[in-house]
Design a protein around this motif. Structure first.
Motif, short mmCIF file in Angstrom:
data_model
loop_
_atom_site.label_atom_id
_atom_site.label_comp_id
_atom_site.label_asym_id
_atom_site.label_seq_id
_atom_site.Cartn_x
_atom_site.Cartn_y
_atom_site.Cartn_z
N LEU A 60 -46.02 -0.21 -9.25
CA LEU A 60 -46.28 -1.39 -8.44
C LEU A 60 -44.94 -1.90 -7.92
N SER A 61 -44.88 -2.27 -6.65
CA SER A 61 -43.68 -2.88 -6.09
C SER A 61 -43.84 -4.39 -6.13
N VAL A 62 -42.84 -5.08 -6.71
CA VAL A 62 -42.91 -6.53 -6.87
C VAL A 62 -41.67 -7.17 -6.27
N ASP A 63 -41.87 -8.22 -5.47
CA ASP A 63 -40.76 -8.96 -4.87
C ASP A 63 -40.35 -10.11 -5.77
N CYS A 64 -39.07 -10.50 -5.68
CA CYS A 64 -38.55 -11.64 -6.43
C CYS A 64 -39.22 -12.92 -5.92
N PRO A 65 -39.77 -13.76 -6.82
CA PRO A 65 -40.42 -14.98 -6.35
C PRO A 65 -39.44 -16.04 -5.85
N ALA A 66 -38.18 -15.96 -6.26
CA ALA A 66 -37.21 -16.98 -5.85
C ALA A 66 -36.75 -16.78 -4.40
N GLY B 142 -38.10 -11.58 -1.76
CA GLY B 142 -37.78 -10.20 -1.41
C GLY B 142 -36.60 -10.00 -0.48
N THR B 143 -35.84 -11.05 -0.20
CA THR B 143 -34.69 -10.88 0.69
C THR B 143 -33.40 -10.56 -0.07
N GLY B 144 -33.28 -11.04 -1.31
CA GLY B 144 -32.07 -10.82 -2.10
C GLY B 144 -31.00 -11.87 -1.88
N HIS B 145 -31.25 -12.79 -0.94
CA HIS B 145 -30.27 -13.83 -0.61
C HIS B 145 -30.96 -15.19 -0.60
N GLY C 169 -31.95 -15.35 -9.18
CA GLY C 169 -33.08 -14.82 -9.93
C GLY C 169 -33.07 -13.32 -10.07
N CYS C 170 -32.61 -12.62 -9.03
CA CYS C 170 -32.68 -11.15 -9.05
C CYS C 170 -31.33 -10.47 -8.87
N ASP C 171 -30.26 -11.22 -8.68
CA ASP C 171 -28.91 -10.68 -8.47
C ASP C 171 -28.84 -9.71 -7.29
N GLY C 172 -29.66 -9.93 -6.28
CA GLY C 172 -29.63 -9.09 -5.10
C GLY C 172 -30.59 -7.91 -5.13
N PHE C 173 -31.21 -7.64 -6.27
CA PHE C 173 -32.20 -6.57 -6.38
C PHE C 173 -33.58 -7.20 -6.17
#
Length: 60
Positions: free
Chosen positions: A37-43, A46-49, A14-18
């Protein structure tokens, strides 16, 4: 002598590690900087993995 390497962690699709992004709101603070605003990946939350598919499978 060969070394044991740690298991590779799979990068989130979903975020390619970003995992965390900063989004500008368009408004400015009194000092002239932009409000963000700081937003984390929902998939990956926020870990990137992500876990490999074979480990995520459950049941039959």
């Amino acid at each position: 002598m060969p070394r044991n390497t740690p298991a590779l962690r799979h990068v989130c699709r979903g975020c390619d590690g970003f995992a965390r992004v900063a989004i500008t709101t368009g408004t400015r603070n009194p000092d002239g900087t932009r409000t963000t605003l700081s937003v984390d990946c929902p998939a990956c939350h926020g870990t990137g993995h992500t876990a490999p598919a074979v480990l995520a499978r459950a049941g039959r």
